[in-house]
Design a protein around this motif. Structure first.
Motif, mmCIF file in Angstrom:
data_model
loop_
_atom_site.group_PDB
_atom_site.id
_atom_site.type_symbol
_atom_site.label_atom_id
_atom_site.label_comp_id
_atom_site.label_asym_id
_atom_site.label_seq_id
_atom_site.Cartn_x
_atom_site.Cartn_y
_atom_site.Cartn_z
ATOM 1 N N GLU A 118 39.729 43.485 52.325
ATOM 2 C CA GLU A 118 38.955 44.543 52.072
ATOM 3 C C GLU A 118 39.015 45.510 53.317
ATOM 4 O O GLU A 118 39.146 46.693 52.948
ATOM 5 N N GLU B 183 33.265 43.184 37.412
ATOM 6 C CA GLU B 183 34.509 43.254 36.822
ATOM 7 C C GLU B 183 35.237 44.300 36.925
ATOM 8 O O GLU B 183 36.379 44.490 37.414
ATOM 9 N N GLN C 140 36.587 45.348 40.464
ATOM 10 C CA GLN C 140 37.818 44.878 41.013
ATOM 11 C C GLN C 140 38.877 45.565 40.181
ATOM 12 O O GLN C 140 40.026 45.926 40.905
ATOM 13 N N PHE D 275 44.282 42.144 41.753
ATOM 14 C CA PHE D 275 42.868 42.692 41.419
ATOM 15 C C PHE D 275 42.979 43.046 40.011
ATOM 16 O O PHE D 275 42.009 42.788 39.170
ATOM 17 N N ALA E 81 40.957 41.259 36.691
ATOM 18 C CA ALA E 81 39.878 41.573 35.952
ATOM 19 C C ALA E 81 40.313 41.756 34.446
ATOM 20 O O ALA E 81 39.443 41.356 33.734
ATOM 21 N N SER F 173 40.282 33.661 39.068
ATOM 22 C CA SER F 173 40.487 33.583 40.185
ATOM 23 C C SER F 173 41.860 32.877 40.685
ATOM 24 O O SER F 173 42.005 32.821 42.075
#
Lengths: 343, 282
Positions: free
Chosen positions: A268, A304, A307, B100, B104, B213
């Motif tokens: 991050e 969701e 992301q 990512f 999603a 994941s």
């Protein structure tokens, strides 16, 4: 390559051919910078309800600054920077929870020292390899620390987190209040000091040599610069700053969760720095402001999609906007610089 | 001994998925952190094909590998090829972004829950071999892993395509000058690497599980295999994968209190002793 022999008679020597004026100009604070640092003051009055969030932004900005030193300037790609953030967080937490020393500034210094030590221990391993090997070693060190903290239940509290942290008043005058006023001022003040130090370091000959190593590591030894020594110094300094950020998080929330060491945090903070623009200090600050604010606003709507958007933004930045948000400023800066030279 | 065999089997599965990464990252020098996303795609194709459409297990696995290879080829044309010459940092960021997005999409399409898969009857149960109880499914993984390792090692080392690939990677300009269609070689190789990921993801659903994941959870494991094995070395990846698998299973079995710590320690020590990996070039 230009010939080394002076071509015209008016040059006194090789030293005179180096124009230091742009560096001196860069060292002077500009009007825009003063304006930027009015933002935290304005935020205090505009968003008194959101001081906790603003404190988060300040802490994230310190962490991003630390990563900027190693990644943006020294050019070491790391996916394990949360290791030092976590070490600092746990160091500050344990100082209070286990030893009963609750002085915030002492905790900050202690955390920075422990993190710097962790940086000194890890730096030979990280600097040994290059490319993928180096990246993997940073990931490995981060994961090792995470697992160690996870398993050392008695010391760290494991997945339950470290509790029982109590802070004495800041400088013996201001206690940490329920609304987070002291915490916010404290975090912003630390951020400002860290920023001033980082700004000085980046503009110093040391900082310039880091950038030069980033550009061409093979050439620097020929100029009499020890590449490994400089990178080690940068790594340790960044570790100490990351530790300060972690300690601030501990002190302002009075709790340490195991995810301070998580891989997600490392990824991050990398994203935040790239979003803002790596290799410039304001990139780290702008990235932290934009990211934490957006996260706060969008995470309520739907995690969701959050992301998905992060992923798309990352791909977009890599393909189309290599300089991040701060890259938008570039054309204006060039315009300003041209004006100044004309004068 | 059963522990060791289980370790070898999970190492083989790790190898099956990671060898594709050894091709794209090791040979083509692309730091592709999105490799797990391709494996996840293969897993979902297999689950849908065998669970919803009623296709038998083996054809479903083949379909998963082919579909993933096609997806790999498509993405290579559209996105990955733009970043071949880019810095490592750019490749890391780009592929994390892709991970990512993939996570999603997977959550949007299939929800956050684990996907179940029913193995065919012939893969269930155990056989006795020399006093050992061996799960048929695990023996199947070991056999498949060895077959893929041998086939790939031959394909890259001996065939004409392998020679073209090595030439294209080492000196693209000269390879072009020699009349090799470098772009096509790269597409085919990338599709191969992705297809292998899809294959491993499909047969691994039973052991690794499958949920959105997946790409992040196992990312580090795949990278470890390639980094420890040495870039682009198929035998190196095989040895590294088995080493990691055995250490992981044995560590969790005999020393559960330190758990996953052991793998990362093994990796860091290996990389410090041999920065280019076990059988790395250079």
């Amino acid at each position: 390559m230009t010939p080394l022999t002076p071509t015209s008679s008016d040059r006194a020597g090789p030293a005179a051919t180096v124009d230091l004026a742009p560096l001196r100009r860069a060292a002077r604070p500009r009007a825009l910078e003063f304006a930027f640092w009015l933002l935290p003051v304005a935020a205090w009055f505009l968003f008194p309800e959101n001081l906790a969030l603003l404190t988060q932004i300040a802490i994230t900005a310190i962490f991003a600054l630390s990563l900027d030193l190693v990644l943006g300037y020294a050019g070491i790609v790391t996916l394990g920077h949360a290791a030092f953030f976590g070490v600092g967080a746990y160091a500050a937490g344990m100082l209070s929870a286990k030893l009963g020393i609750g002085d915030p500034l002492l905790g900050l210094v202690f955390a920075a020292a422990v993190s710097a030590l962790a940086g000194a221990i890890t730096s030979p391993f990280v600097l040994r390899g290059t490319g993928l090997t180096r990246l993997m070693v940073t990931i490995g060190i981060g994961m090792m620390l995470f697992e160690a903290a996870n398993k050392a239940n008695d010391f760290t509290g494991g997945v339950d987190g470290l509790q029982g942290i109590e802070m004495t008043p800041l400088l013996g005058l201001w206690s940490f209040d329920l609304w987070g006023k002291t915490a916010y001022v404290y975090a912003v003040a630390v951020l400002f000091v860290v920023f001033l130090v980082a700004r000085h370091v980046v503009g110093s000959p040391f900082g310039l040599s880091l950038r030069a190593i980033h550009m061409n590591a093979a050439r620097m030894p020929a100029l009499g610069v020890s590449v490994d020594a400089r990178l080690t110094a940068a790594w340790i300094a960044a570790a100490a700053i990351a530790g300060i950020a972690g300690a601030l998080l501990t002190q302002t929330t009075q709790f340490v969760s195991i995810d301070v060491l998580g891989f997600g945090r490392s990824a991050e903070i990398l994203l935040i720095l790239i979003l803002g623009g790596a290799g410039r200090l304001y990139g780290a600050l702008v990235g932290a402001i934009v990211f934490v604010t957006l996260h706060h606003l969008l995470a309520d709507v739907d995690p969701e999609y959050w992301q998905l958007w992060i992923g798309l933004v990352l791909i977009g930045i890599v393909l189309f906007a290599r300089n991040g948000l701060m890259g938008v400023v570039d054309p204006f800066e060039r315009l300003l610089a041209r004006k100044e030279t004309k004068r | 001994m059963t522990v060791v065999f289980d370790g070898i089997a999970s190492g083989m599965l790790l190898f099956l998925i990671a060898v594709g990464l050894s091709v794209t990252l090791g040979l083509m020098n692309f730091v592709n952190l999105a490799h797990g996303a391709f494996a996840m795609f293969g897993g979902y194709v297999c689950v849908v094909a065998s669970g919803r459409w009623g296709i038998p297990f083996l054809p479903a696995v083949v379909l998963a590998a082919l579909a993933t290879a096609a997806l790999g080829a498509l993405l290579e044309r559209l996105l990955f090829r733009r970043l071949y010459g880019a810095s490592q940092l750019d490749q890391v960021l780009f592929s994390i972004g892709l991970v990512f997005v993939a996570m999603a999409i997977a959550r949007w399409g299939f929800g956050p829950a684990q996907q179940p898969i029913r193995l065919p009857a012939w893969l269930q149960g155990q056989v006795h071999l020399g006093g050992l109880d061996i799960g048929v499914y695990r023996a199947f993984l070991v056999g498949l892993g060895l077959a893929v390792a041998y086939g790939l090692h031959r394909a890259i080392g001996v065939t004409r395509f392998g020679a073209r690939l090595r030439a294209s990677v080492d000196k693209p300009d000269v390879a072009r000058g020699m009349g090799i269609d470098v772009d096509r070689v790269f597409v085919v190789t990338f599709a191969l690497g992705s297809g292998l990921a899809g294959l491993g993801g499909a047969v691994g659903v039973e052991l690794l599980g499958l949920d959105p994941s997946f790409p992040l959870r196992y990312l580090v494991y795949f990278l470890i295999v390639v980094a420890v094995g040495g870039s682009g070395s198929i035998p190196g990846s095989l040895i590294a994968a088995i080493l990691i698998g055995v250490c992981d299973v044995a560590g969790k079995y005999w020393m559960p209190q330190i758990g996953a710590f052991i793998i990362y320690t093994v990796m860091v020590v290996m990389l410090i002793v041999r920065p280019h990996g076990l059988l790395g070039r250079k």
